[in-house]
Design an enzyme around this catalytic site. Structure first.
Site, mmCIF file in Angstrom:
data_model
loop_
_atom_site.group_PDB
_atom_site.id
_atom_site.type_symbol
_atom_site.label_atom_id
_atom_site.label_comp_id
_atom_site.label_asym_id
_atom_site.label_seq_id
_atom_site.Cartn_x
_atom_site.Cartn_y
_atom_site.Cartn_z
ATOM 1 N N ARG A 82 0.825 -1.217 0.000
ATOM 2 C CA ARG A 82 0.000 0.000 0.000
ATOM 3 C C ARG A 82 0.855 1.261 0.000
ATOM 4 O O ARG A 82 0.490 2.265 -0.614
ATOM 5 C CB ARG A 82 -0.971 -0.025 1.190
ATOM 6 C CG ARG A 82 -2.042 1.037 1.075
ATOM 7 C CD ARG A 82 -3.104 0.893 2.125
ATOM 8 N NE ARG A 82 -2.561 1.023 3.475
ATOM 9 C CZ ARG A 82 -3.241 0.764 4.584
ATOM 10 N NH1 ARG A 82 -4.497 0.343 4.497
ATOM 11 N NH2 ARG A 82 -2.682 0.924 5.764
ATOM 12 N N LYS A 185 -2.666 6.802 1.194
ATOM 13 C CA LYS A 185 -2.523 7.220 2.595
ATOM 14 C C LYS A 185 -1.638 8.468 2.605
ATOM 15 O O LYS A 185 -0.458 8.436 2.990
ATOM 16 C CB LYS A 185 -1.938 6.068 3.421
ATOM 17 C CG LYS A 185 -2.320 6.142 4.886
ATOM 18 C CD LYS A 185 -2.136 4.803 5.553
ATOM 19 C CE LYS A 185 -2.165 4.907 7.058
ATOM 20 N NZ LYS A 185 -3.379 5.443 7.646
ATOM 21 N N GLU A 221 -16.165 6.438 4.465
ATOM 22 C CA GLU A 221 -15.502 5.878 5.652
ATOM 23 C C GLU A 221 -15.526 6.923 6.757
ATOM 24 O O GLU A 221 -16.027 8.020 6.578
ATOM 25 C CB GLU A 221 -14.085 5.411 5.327
ATOM 26 C CG GLU A 221 -13.139 6.487 4.841
ATOM 27 C CD GLU A 221 -11.728 5.955 4.566
ATOM 28 O OE1 GLU A 221 -11.338 4.921 5.119
ATOM 29 O OE2 GLU A 221 -11.009 6.622 3.810
HETATM 30 N N1 PLP Z 1 -9.121 4.535 6.452
HETATM 31 C C1 PLP Z 1 -8.279 5.509 6.820
HETATM 32 C C2 PLP Z 1 -8.553 6.876 6.360
HETATM 33 C C3 PLP Z 1 -7.171 5.202 7.617
HETATM 34 O O1 PLP Z 1 -6.326 6.153 7.999
HETATM 35 C C4 PLP Z 1 -6.972 3.888 8.037
HETATM 36 C C5 PLP Z 1 -5.804 3.542 8.846
HETATM 37 O O2 PLP Z 1 -4.812 3.086 8.389
HETATM 38 C C6 PLP Z 1 -7.873 2.916 7.637
HETATM 39 C C7 PLP Z 1 -8.942 3.270 6.844
HETATM 40 C C8 PLP Z 1 -7.696 1.498 8.049
HETATM 41 O O3 PLP Z 1 -6.658 0.869 7.331
HETATM 42 P P1 PLP Z 1 -5.858 -0.322 7.988
HETATM 43 O O4 PLP Z 1 -6.843 -1.317 8.404
HETATM 44 O O5 PLP Z 1 -5.006 -0.823 6.870
HETATM 45 O O6 PLP Z 1 -5.079 0.237 9.098
HETATM 46 C C1 COI Z 2 -3.815 3.610 11.343
HETATM 47 O O1 COI Z 2 -4.832 3.047 11.728
HETATM 48 O O2 COI Z 2 -2.711 3.036 11.338
HETATM 49 C C2 COI Z 2 -3.843 4.983 10.863
HETATM 50 O O3 COI Z 2 -2.898 5.377 10.229
HETATM 51 C C3 COI Z 2 -4.971 5.870 11.188
HETATM 52 C C4 COI Z 2 -4.483 7.132 11.802
HETATM 53 C C5 COI Z 2 -5.493 8.175 11.683
HETATM 54 C C6 COI Z 2 -4.079 6.928 13.222
#
Ligand code: PLP
Ligand code: COI
Length: 342
Positions: A82, A185, A221
């Site tokens: 990612r 991200k 989201e």
């Molecule tokens: N959506 C956003 C905007 C995020 O910052 C995160 C965190 O990483 C997620 C979703 C969830 O992603 P993940 O499950 O890969 O941490």
């Molecule tokens: C995560 O869940 O790792 C993120 O980067 C989300 C962040 C807003 C803390």
């Protein structure tokens, strides 16, 4: 090695300096071998593209101690992939995936005394970051890049912990444009959400639930996490949208939900469907699964958790996911890797 003197079970999701961080530079067309740097300061050109034009992206992953004292990391290959996607989206030089994995292992080895003990409810949060560092004043991609990674022990993201949170559907302001960079991200996506976050908190909610920016109809989201709902007829439903981050937690939960016998639907989810929800959660590395208590949209609210009680499906998914992450549940998918600490 002795663990750091920290009150592990009192940790929240805040930054604490550890022993060192890593810095890898891309210069003259190649990535270097990286360096372990003491302290938490970094030196940049005042004209660096990350400072002016937002050439920045990052990742987030967690390391858990298992009951044998081993350090486990969850789906690190997905974070590596990612970050590459985010970098390419922002015209940045991708950090090689294998190098990413080795770098995180190196960071954890260097800071192993900060890995929270098994059973403390805390984990070591890893934050890899990429920055465009060339001093350019014109709007164009940087030539040189910095990949840095630091870690910090953390507890729950929401101060409520596992207690259900209240979401407000935010229509006034958008997080990400339909053909923009919401799927990356990118730091800028989070800056765009700060004013929304402030507004919803001032109204007594814990987070915003964003709708798609074009039609204001479909759920995207929440600020820091994906959204899923369990419908009254027992389906796991989660939005499909080009403007949200592809959550590794959500992807894992979809697999677990299928294995638990649920039908899984990843598709545009109309906000009008909220009446069909029985339970819901915000999911992500930091948020884990944070259960949803209410969703408020216009003059209507649905209640998905009574008091602080977490629903049965969210509880099962939470237990299964966190059980795999800390080695208590069998890892049948090969999601967890052990980090050699010596
Ligand atoms: N959506 C956003 C905007 C995020 O910052 C995160 C965190 O990483 C997620 C979703 C969830 O992603 P993940 O499950 O890969 O941490
Ligand atoms: C995560 O869940 O790792 C993120 O980067 C989300 C962040 C807003 C803390």
């Amino acid at each position: 090695m002795e663990k750091a003197q920290i009150n592990w079970s009192d940790l929240s999701f805040t930054y604490m300096e550890t022993d060192s961080h890593l810095e890898y530079y891309f210069r003259d067309g190649k990535w270097d071998e990286g360096a372990v740097v003491k302290g938490d300061q970094v030196s940049l050109s005042i004209a660096a593209t990350c400072l002016h034009y937002g050439q920045e992206c990052f990742e987030g992953l967690k390391v858990f101690e298992d009951k044998n004292g081993d350090a486990l990391v969850f789906r690190i290959d997905e974070n590596a992939k990612r970050l590459k996607h985010s970098a390419e989206t922002l015209m940045m030089e991708p950090f090689p995936e294998e190098k990413f994995i080795e770098a995180i292992y190196r960071l954890v080895r260097e800071n192993k005394r900060f890995i929270p003990p098994y059973g403390s409810g805390a984990s070591l949060y890893i934050r890899p970051v990429m920055l465009g560092v060339s001093g350019l004043v014109g709007v164009k991609p940087s030539d040189d890049y910095l990949f840095l990674a630091f870690c910090t022990p953390v507890g729950p993201y929401f101060p409520t912990g596992l207690k259900p949170i209240k979401l407000l559907v935010e229509e006034t302001w958008d997080r990400a444009a339909p053909e923009g960079v919401g799927h990356a991200k990118a730091g800028g996506n989070y800056a765009a959400g700060l004013r929304v976050s402030k507004k919803v908190k001032s109204l007594g909610y814990q987070e915003a639930l964003y709708l798609d920016a074009k039609q204001k109809k479909y759920i995207d989201e929440s600020g820091p996490a994906n959204f899923f709902a369990i419908t009254k007829d027992g389906k796991y439903v989660t939005p499909k949208s080009n403007s949200i981050l592809a959550s590794i937690t959500n992807k894992s939960l979809m697999t677990l939900a299928r294995e638990m016998g649920m039908e899984v639907e990843q598709r545009p989810v109309d906000i009008a469907e909220m009446d069909t929800f029985k339970e819901a959660g915000c999911c992500g590395t930091a948020a884990v699964i944070t259960p949803v208590k209410t969703i408020t949209y216009k003059d209507k609210s649905v209640t998905l958790a009574e008091g602080d009680e977490v629903g049965p499906v969210v509880t099962s998914l939470y237990n299964k996911l966190t059980g795999i992450q800390c080695g208590d549940e069998e890892d049948t998918h090969g999601w967890v890797r052990k980090i050699e600490l010596d």
